[in-house]
Enzyme design. Structure first.
Site, PDB file in Angstrom:
ATOM      1  N   LYS A  39     -57.948 -65.618   7.630  1.00  0.00           N
ATOM      2  CA  LYS A  39     -56.384 -66.119   8.346  1.00  0.00           C
ATOM      3  C   LYS A  39     -55.574 -64.805   7.916  1.00  0.00           C
ATOM      4  O   LYS A  39     -55.909 -63.691   7.423  1.00  0.00           O
ATOM      5  CB  LYS A  39     -55.901 -67.132   7.482  1.00  0.00           C
ATOM      6  CG  LYS A  39     -55.976 -66.947   5.718  1.00  0.00           C
ATOM      7  CD  LYS A  39     -55.687 -68.304   5.077  1.00  0.00           C
ATOM      8  CE  LYS A  39     -55.579 -68.180   3.651  1.00  0.00           C
ATOM      9  NZ  LYS A  39     -55.464 -69.364   2.864  1.00  0.00           N
ATOM     10  N   ARG A 222     -65.380 -70.897   0.119  1.00  0.00           N
ATOM     11  CA  ARG A 222     -64.240 -70.282   1.358  1.00  0.00           C
ATOM     12  C   ARG A 222     -63.641 -69.024   0.553  1.00  0.00           C
ATOM     13  O   ARG A 222     -62.897 -68.943  -0.174  1.00  0.00           O
ATOM     14  CB  ARG A 222     -63.255 -71.319   1.368  1.00  0.00           C
ATOM     15  CG  ARG A 222     -63.573 -72.626   2.046  1.00  0.00           C
ATOM     16  CD  ARG A 222     -62.454 -73.518   2.103  1.00  0.00           C
ATOM     17  NE  ARG A 222     -61.408 -73.413   1.126  1.00  0.00           N
ATOM     18  CZ  ARG A 222     -61.675 -74.719   0.181  1.00  0.00           C
ATOM     19  NH1 ARG A 222     -62.398 -75.464   0.353  1.00  0.00           N
ATOM     20  NH2 ARG A 222     -60.746 -74.579  -0.769  1.00  0.00           N
ATOM     21  N   MET A 314     -35.965 -47.815   7.576  1.00  0.00           N
ATOM     22  CA  MET A 314     -36.708 -48.607   8.486  1.00  0.00           C
ATOM     23  C   MET A 314     -38.234 -47.881   8.543  1.00  0.00           C
ATOM     24  O   MET A 314     -39.093 -48.685   8.750  1.00  0.00           O
ATOM     25  CB  MET A 314     -35.948 -49.081   9.535  1.00  0.00           C
ATOM     26  CG  MET A 314     -36.592 -50.116  10.385  1.00  0.00           C
ATOM     27  SD  MET A 314     -36.033 -50.488  12.140  1.00  0.00           S
ATOM     28  CE  MET A 314     -34.411 -51.407  11.481  1.00  0.00           C
TER      29      MET A 314
END
Ligand SMILES: *Cc1c(COP(=O)(O)O)cnc(C)c1O
Length: 371
Positions: A39, A222, A314
């Site tokens: 995921k 899992r 940034m």
């Protein structure tokens, strides 16, 4: 966001380490299958390459959090079983069924909605379900014997539903104290006893459970974080076998300058040189997931730790070099550099969080390079 292909900042993923971590884990198991948990873009490592590497290591299926993550795997030709660990809106059950994607059923309300939808939209091939038990995690899952029994019966009677699995999730498998783990285990076992017959897959183990609780019930693991080479407990518990981290983050110096004492560095001039200093600029910033809180942490240049000074911007951050260093010199933010190493765990410690979160937040702007 497009990845920055034409810049020196790269996220390097050693796929052979993922393969090795899975195959070493497999050796430790009795007969349980491994489903690789990929995921969130494989915890930031890249879902598709990681999926291939996990299969090479002996994984036989996948777990994801979103239907779209499962569809991405199918689009890339993966035919193995895929379980979506979350619930999916009933509207999308035909899509799941068409793509042979298994879905989690975590409560009565969801099941009612699914049954209602499927009555008007029957499926040719039933959608495969895994019933989720809440044995003490307090999130999705059936909580009582009665509700589980009722759900089981409804699924048996619904031609468009097929019960493929049943599972739970432990909340303290990575801790020294096993009291709560054992309570959850007991509750899961009791709820399993309600069912007249168990489905094909029964599973309760994530990485931590599988590594430290051999007693975990089920025939499927899992496997998430430890596949990426990270200790699920952080620093709390000792690994039964060594894991090889797969991820490193590298860049290079795009500017090096000698500045006099009293020079301000970065937004807000929060750092002012205390003497004549060498300041280097590294092209990585918070838009890459290298957070502003990383100020004060260190990176490696020529095997030496160099402090990140001033605020992280940034797209860039500045470091204090011990001496003059050539432009283009390699900067290691995570990983090894001339015998020294900075681990994801150390980054997580600095950010007062867990390595899972650090890995997931490395942004799509970073070019992922596989080796
Ligand atoms: C994410 C997740 C896992 C994987 O956990 P790791 O600690 O990364 O091994 C397993 N099961 C469920 C239900 C999850 O949500």
């Amino acid at each position: 966001m497009t990845p920055g292909y034409h810049r020196p900042t790269v996220l390097k993923i050693k796929l052979e380490n993922i393969t090795k971590n899975v195959s070493n884990h497999k050796k430790m198991l009795n007969n349980e299958k491994i489903f690789a948990v990929i995921k969130a873009n494989a915890y930031g490592h890249g879902a598709i390459p990681v999926a291939k590497a996990a299969l090479e290591g002996g994984a036989e299926g996948f777990c994801v959090a979103l239907l779209d993550e499962a569809l991405e795997l199918r689009r890339h030709g993966f035919l193995e079983p895929i379980l979506v660990l979350n619930m999916v809106d009933a509207l999308y059950l035909p899509l799941a069924a068409e793509n042979n994607i298994s879905i989690t059923c975590g409560n009565e309300e969801w099941l009612e909605e699914a049954l209602h939808f499927l009555k008007n939209n029957p499926l040719n091939n039933p959608v495969k379900l895994h019933l989720k038990i809440d044995s003490g995690m307090g999130r999705i899952g059936f909580f009582t014997k009665e509700s589980l029994q009722e759900a089981y019966e409804k699924i048996q009677q619904a031609p468009s539903l097929f019960l493929e699995g049943i599972f739970t999730h432990f909340s303290t498998a990575d801790e020294k104290d096993e009291t709560y783990f054992n309570e959850q285990l007991e509750k899961f076992t009791q709820l399993l006893d309600v069912l007249p017959e168990l489905p094909e897959y029964v599973h309760s183990s994530n990485s931590a459970t599988s590594l430290w609780h051999k007693a975990g019930v089920g025939n499927l693991v899992r496997l998430g974080i430890s596949m990426y080479g990270l200790n699920p407990s952080g620093k709390t518990l000792t690994l039964p076998f060594p894991l090889a981290p797969a991820l490193s983050l590298e860049s290079s110096l795009i500017q090096v300058k000698k500045v006099p004492k009293g020079t301000g560095v970065g937004y807000g001039k929060t750092y002012v040189t205390k003497k004549e200093e060498w300041i280097g600029t590294v092209p990585i910033g918070y838009a890459d997931g290298w957070q502003r809180k990383m100020s004060g942490f260190s990176v490696l240049v020529k095997g030496k730790k160099c402090e990140i000074v001033g605020r992280v911007c940034m797209d860039q951050c500045m470091i204090r070099l011990p001496e003059e260093v050539s432009l283009g010199e390699k900067v290691t933010l995570i990983g090894k550099n001339s015998g020294e190493e900075i681990t994801l765990q150390e980054v997580a410690d600095h950010l007062e969080t867990i390595h899972y979160e650090v890995a997931c937040l490395l942004s799509d702007r970073l070019n992922r390079v596989y080796e």
